[in-house]
Design a protein around this motif. Structure first.
Motif, PDB file in Angstrom:
ATOM      1  N   HIS A  54       0.832  -1.199   0.000  1.00 47.54           N
ATOM      2  CA  HIS A  54       0.000   0.000   0.000  1.00 47.54           C
ATOM      3  C   HIS A  54       0.875   1.261   0.000  1.00 47.54           C
ATOM      4  N   GLY A  55       1.908   1.270   0.837  1.00 50.13           N
ATOM      5  CA  GLY A  55       2.836   2.406   0.865  1.00 50.13           C
ATOM      6  C   GLY A  55       3.563   2.580  -0.458  1.00 50.13           C
ATOM      7  N   LEU A  56       3.926   1.470  -1.078  1.00 48.35           N
ATOM      8  CA  LEU A  56       4.609   1.524  -2.369  1.00 48.35           C
ATOM      9  C   LEU A  56       3.706   2.154  -3.427  1.00 48.35           C
ATOM     10  N   LEU A  57       2.447   1.766  -3.443  1.00 48.78           N
ATOM     11  CA  LEU A  57       1.517   2.316  -4.425  1.00 48.78           C
ATOM     12  C   LEU A  57       1.285   3.811  -4.202  1.00 48.78           C
ATOM     13  N   LYS A  58       1.283   4.246  -2.953  1.00 53.05           N
ATOM     14  CA  LYS A  58       1.152   5.677  -2.669  1.00 53.05           C
ATOM     15  C   LYS A  58       2.376   6.447  -3.187  1.00 53.05           C
ATOM     16  N   LEU A  59       3.569   5.884  -2.985  1.00 52.57           N
ATOM     17  CA  LEU A  59       4.783   6.541  -3.470  1.00 52.57           C
ATOM     18  C   LEU A  59       4.799   6.621  -4.993  1.00 52.57           C
ATOM     19  N   VAL A  60       4.369   5.554  -5.647  1.00 52.29           N
ATOM     20  CA  VAL A  60       4.329   5.554  -7.106  1.00 52.29           C
ATOM     21  C   VAL A  60       3.375   6.639  -7.604  1.00 52.29           C
ATOM     22  N   GLY A  61       2.248   6.803  -6.934  1.00 52.91           N
ATOM     23  CA  GLY A  61       1.297   7.841  -7.313  1.00 52.91           C
ATOM     24  C   GLY A  61       1.860   9.238  -7.130  1.00 52.91           C
ATOM     25  N   LYS A  62       2.570   9.455  -6.021  1.00 53.44           N
ATOM     26  CA  LYS A  62       3.186  10.768  -5.787  1.00 53.44           C
ATOM     27  C   LYS A  62       4.237  11.075  -6.846  1.00 53.44           C
ATOM     28  N   ARG A  63       5.055  10.070  -7.168  1.00 60.64           N
ATOM     29  CA  ARG A  63       6.081  10.275  -8.187  1.00 60.64           C
ATOM     30  C   ARG A  63       5.450  10.564  -9.543  1.00 60.64           C
ATOM     31  N   LYS A  64       4.376   9.869  -9.841  1.00 66.56           N
ATOM     32  CA  LYS A  64       3.687  10.072 -11.117  1.00 66.56           C
ATOM     33  C   LYS A  64       3.146  11.497 -11.233  1.00 66.56           C
ATOM     34  N   LYS A  65       2.587  12.016 -10.130  1.00 70.00           N
ATOM     35  CA  LYS A  65       2.072  13.387 -10.140  1.00 70.00           C
ATOM     36  C   LYS A  65       3.203  14.400 -10.331  1.00 70.00           C
ATOM     37  N   LEU A  66       4.330  14.175  -9.652  1.00 67.09           N
ATOM     38  CA  LEU A  66       5.460  15.091  -9.809  1.00 67.09           C
ATOM     39  C   LEU A  66       6.024  15.044 -11.227  1.00 67.09           C
ATOM     40  N   LEU A  67       6.082  13.852 -11.816  1.00 69.22           N
ATOM     41  CA  LEU A  67       6.565  13.740 -13.188  1.00 69.22           C
ATOM     42  C   LEU A  67       5.616  14.443 -14.163  1.00 69.22           C
ATOM     43  N   ALA A  68       4.316  14.330 -13.922  1.00 68.91           N
ATOM     44  CA  ALA A  68       3.351  15.019 -14.785  1.00 68.91           C
ATOM     45  C   ALA A  68       3.509  16.532 -14.665  1.00 68.91           C
ATOM     46  N   TYR A  69       3.724  17.016 -13.455  1.00 66.65           N
ATOM     47  CA  TYR A  69       3.949  18.446 -13.240  1.00 66.65           C
ATOM     48  C   TYR A  69       5.196  18.908 -13.974  1.00 66.65           C
ATOM     49  N   LEU A  70       6.274  18.156 -13.842  1.00 67.97           N
ATOM     50  CA  LEU A  70       7.527  18.529 -14.479  1.00 67.97           C
ATOM     51  C   LEU A  70       7.391  18.497 -15.996  1.00 67.97           C
ATOM     52  N   ASN A  71       6.666  17.528 -16.522  1.00 65.19           N
ATOM     53  CA  ASN A  71       6.436  17.416 -17.958  1.00 65.19           C
ATOM     54  C   ASN A  71       5.663  18.627 -18.469  1.00 65.19           C
ATOM     55  N   LYS A  72       4.702  19.074 -17.677  1.00 70.70           N
ATOM     56  CA  LYS A  72       3.856  20.197 -18.076  1.00 70.70           C
ATOM     57  C   LYS A  72       4.606  21.527 -18.004  1.00 70.70           C
ATOM     58  N   THR A  73       5.487  21.681 -17.023  1.00 71.60           N
ATOM     59  CA  THR A  73       6.140  22.969 -16.811  1.00 71.60           C
ATOM     60  C   THR A  73       7.457  23.117 -17.562  1.00 71.60           C
ATOM     61  N   ASP A  74       8.295  22.064 -17.569  1.00 73.85           N
ATOM     62  CA  ASP A  74       9.616  22.171 -18.207  1.00 73.85           C
ATOM     63  C   ASP A  74      10.002  20.813 -18.790  1.00 73.85           C
ATOM     64  N   ILE A  75       9.796  20.645 -20.084  1.00 73.12           N
ATOM     65  CA  ILE A  75       9.992  19.348 -20.735  1.00 73.12           C
ATOM     66  C   ILE A  75      11.464  18.921 -20.732  1.00 73.12           C
ATOM     67  N   GLU A  76      12.385  19.877 -20.790  1.00 77.33           N
ATOM     68  CA  GLU A  76      13.814  19.522 -20.805  1.00 77.33           C
ATOM     69  C   GLU A  76      14.241  18.929 -19.460  1.00 77.33           C
ATOM     70  N   ARG A  77      13.826  19.536 -18.362  1.00 79.89           N
ATOM     71  CA  ARG A  77      14.142  18.981 -17.035  1.00 79.89           C
ATOM     72  C   ARG A  77      13.502  17.614 -16.870  1.00 79.89           C
ATOM     73  N   TYR A  78      12.282  17.455 -17.395  1.00 77.87           N
ATOM     74  CA  TYR A  78      11.573  16.184 -17.330  1.00 77.87           C
ATOM     75  C   TYR A  78      12.372  15.086 -18.046  1.00 77.87           C
ATOM     76  N   ARG A  79      12.811  15.381 -19.247  1.00 76.66           N
ATOM     77  CA  ARG A  79      13.582  14.389 -20.019  1.00 76.66           C
ATOM     78  C   ARG A  79      14.910  14.061 -19.345  1.00 76.66           C
ATOM     79  N   LYS A  80      15.536  15.067 -18.740  1.00 75.60           N
ATOM     80  CA  LYS A  80      16.811  14.835 -18.040  1.00 75.60           C
ATOM     81  C   LYS A  80      16.616  13.928 -16.825  1.00 75.60           C
ATOM     82  N   VAL A  81      15.527  14.146 -16.079  1.00 77.79           N
ATOM     83  CA  VAL A  81      15.248  13.304 -14.911  1.00 77.79           C
ATOM     84  C   VAL A  81      14.980  11.864 -15.352  1.00 77.79           C
TER      85      VAL A  81
END
Length: 89
Positions: A54-81
């Protein structure tokens, strides 16, 4: 199972630039990715540990949201990460 102080500070230096830069999206994604990797290994050894799952699935969801934010705001930083952490998208 949690990250040590030294490991976390190394991740912060690598992705944030300095020890004080802990709130940057790249730093948080890197820390989440490291914890996800450790929890995945734990679950391979203990497949019936549902609390950890359950904790693992919560972490995966948080990471997914942060990646979506980064993709939306700065695509170059997203690709580098994605390249640095060897994540696929």
């Amino acid at each position: 199972m949690s990250l040590t102080k030294e490991t976390k500070s190394d991740i912060i230096k690598q992705f944030g630039g300095s020890e004080q830069n802990t709130g940057q999206a790249e730093v948080q994604i890197a820390i989440f990715s490291r914890r996800i990797r450790e929890l995945t290994e734990h679950l391979r050894a203990h497949p019936k540990d549902n609390h950890t799952r359950h904790g693992l699935l919560k972490l995966v969801g948080k990471r997914k949201k942060l990646l979506a934010y980064l993709n939306k705001t700065d695509i170059e930083r997203y690709r580098k990460v994605l390249a640095d952490l060897d994540l696929r998208k």
